[in-house]
Design a protein around this motif. Sequence first.
Motif, PDB file in Angstrom:
ATOM      1  N   UNK A   7       0.828  -1.205   0.000  1.00 32.39           N
ATOM      2  CA  UNK A   7       0.000   0.000   0.000  1.00 32.39           C
ATOM      3  C   UNK A   7       0.864   1.256   0.000  1.00 32.39           C
ATOM      4  N   UNK A   8       1.944   1.240   0.767  1.00 31.41           N
ATOM      5  CA  UNK A   8       2.812   2.419   0.821  1.00 31.41           C
ATOM      6  C   UNK A   8       3.485   2.667  -0.517  1.00 31.41           C
ATOM      7  N   UNK A   9       3.951   1.608  -1.170  1.00 25.23           N
ATOM      8  CA  UNK A   9       4.607   1.795  -2.466  1.00 25.23           C
ATOM      9  C   UNK A   9       3.607   2.159  -3.560  1.00 25.23           C
ATOM     10  N   UNK A  10       2.383   1.628  -3.464  1.00 29.95           N
ATOM     11  CA  UNK A  10       1.364   1.998  -4.446  1.00 29.95           C
ATOM     12  C   UNK A  10       0.992   3.476  -4.309  1.00 29.95           C
ATOM     13  N   UNK A  11       0.863   3.941  -3.070  1.00 32.49           N
ATOM     14  CA  UNK A  11       0.552   5.359  -2.854  1.00 32.49           C
ATOM     15  C   UNK A  11       1.677   6.244  -3.385  1.00 32.49           C
ATOM     16  N   UNK A  12       2.915   5.804  -3.174  1.00 33.31           N
ATOM     17  CA  UNK A  12       4.054   6.577  -3.674  1.00 33.31           C
ATOM     18  C   UNK A  12       4.089   6.568  -5.194  1.00 33.31           C
ATOM     19  N   UNK A  13       3.751   5.434  -5.806  1.00 29.40           N
ATOM     20  CA  UNK A  13       3.718   5.367  -7.275  1.00 29.40           C
ATOM     21  C   UNK A  13       2.729   6.379  -7.842  1.00 29.40           C
ATOM     22  N   UNK A  14       1.558   6.512  -7.214  1.00 24.54           N
ATOM     23  CA  UNK A  14       0.568   7.487  -7.679  1.00 24.54           C
ATOM     24  C   UNK A  14       1.101   8.907  -7.560  1.00 24.54           C
ATOM     25  N   UNK A  15       1.814   9.196  -6.479  1.00 22.56           N
ATOM     26  CA  UNK A  15       2.377  10.530  -6.308  1.00 22.56           C
ATOM     27  C   UNK A  15       3.458  10.816  -7.352  1.00 22.56           C
TER      28      UNK A  15
END
Length: 386
Positions: free
Chosen positions: A286-294
């Motif tokens: 979840x943390x890496x997915x959120x960072x990918x969106x940013x």
Amino acid sequence: MTAETRPPAVPTPDPDLLYSQDEEALRSAVRALLADRSDPATVLAGVTSDEPYDGALWRALAAEIGTAGLLVPERLGGAGASTREAAVVLEELGRSVAPVPYLTSAVLAVTALLGCDLGPVEAAAALTALAEGRTVGVLALPWTTAPGRLPAPTVTAGPDGALTGRVTSVADAGSAGLLLVRAQGRNGPALYAVDAAADGVRTEPVTPLDLTRPLGHLAFDGAPGRLLAAGARAEAAVERALLTGAGLLASEQLGIAEWCLSETVRYTAGRTQFGRPIGSFQALKHRMAALWLEVASARAAARNAADALASGSPDAAVAVAVAQAYCAPVAVRAAQECIQLHGGIGMTWEHPAHLFLKRAKSDELALGSPGRHREALAELVDLRAP
């Protein structure tokens, strides 16, 4: 004028944020050079040296590939390209935190000189030297100076062009061969060219947070200056340089964030715990997915700023303010996540992650903080606070 007689609005073409074939070819050339000569381990090994930047790398990047002259017109020995191509170079430099004065010389100094009257031989010769990578130019302003509100000059110019004063925290001051100095003359602010090795010029090194982009204080004691532009022309040239620099800095911040995300994904896919890669744990996903969106959003903001500057869009100032307000925090967050998700190894000097965090934190203040750009954006779009 009534609605019936008002001329129809001219539609503004939508910006093309995709990379062209030429831009991708440029990226491939720059990335190959940096992978060979400036991978993070090499940068880490060289940050403790006394050299202000990697001279061999700069010559290869500036002259052999020709990136130093991207913004310089062909008639002056440059490539006659645009900020879109320069943005691609800065993305790759951000991905490697390469210790070269590209942003300060090939962007800020070149753009300031282009804003001067190119009639004098001085400005034309300086641009040619910068385009060929024979010298490094630096705009002598504090690294935190933001576009839009220039501070009062801290250097004064005598009738004969002799400069006296001090400028603090100038990026790549120790690398410069040519200094572009904003000084207060009898008729208002003006822009002068000063040889960094001239009598009356002293550079005081500063220990910066980001060891890959040195800072220095510049002191002038009767240093001989050559007038490039005066009055409104000089101020407009400096403002354009700061706006262009801030807009393209977003591309460097994008490159930082991309490397941090890629390195984090690579590490978590190979690091196992309890018999499983830690990257398979839902919380880390979840943390890496959120960072990918940013990072994806940062890419759109940075590309929009580069395209707006390249096309001369009337909304270029808005695009730059949006890019800086968004990309700077994303780069910092990506670097912080990279260090934390690497665990103990991420906190060591031997791992290059700290170089990216320091560059991201330094870039967050460079050419205006995110808060300063949000204030500028509010004024530009008429959303002032009550």
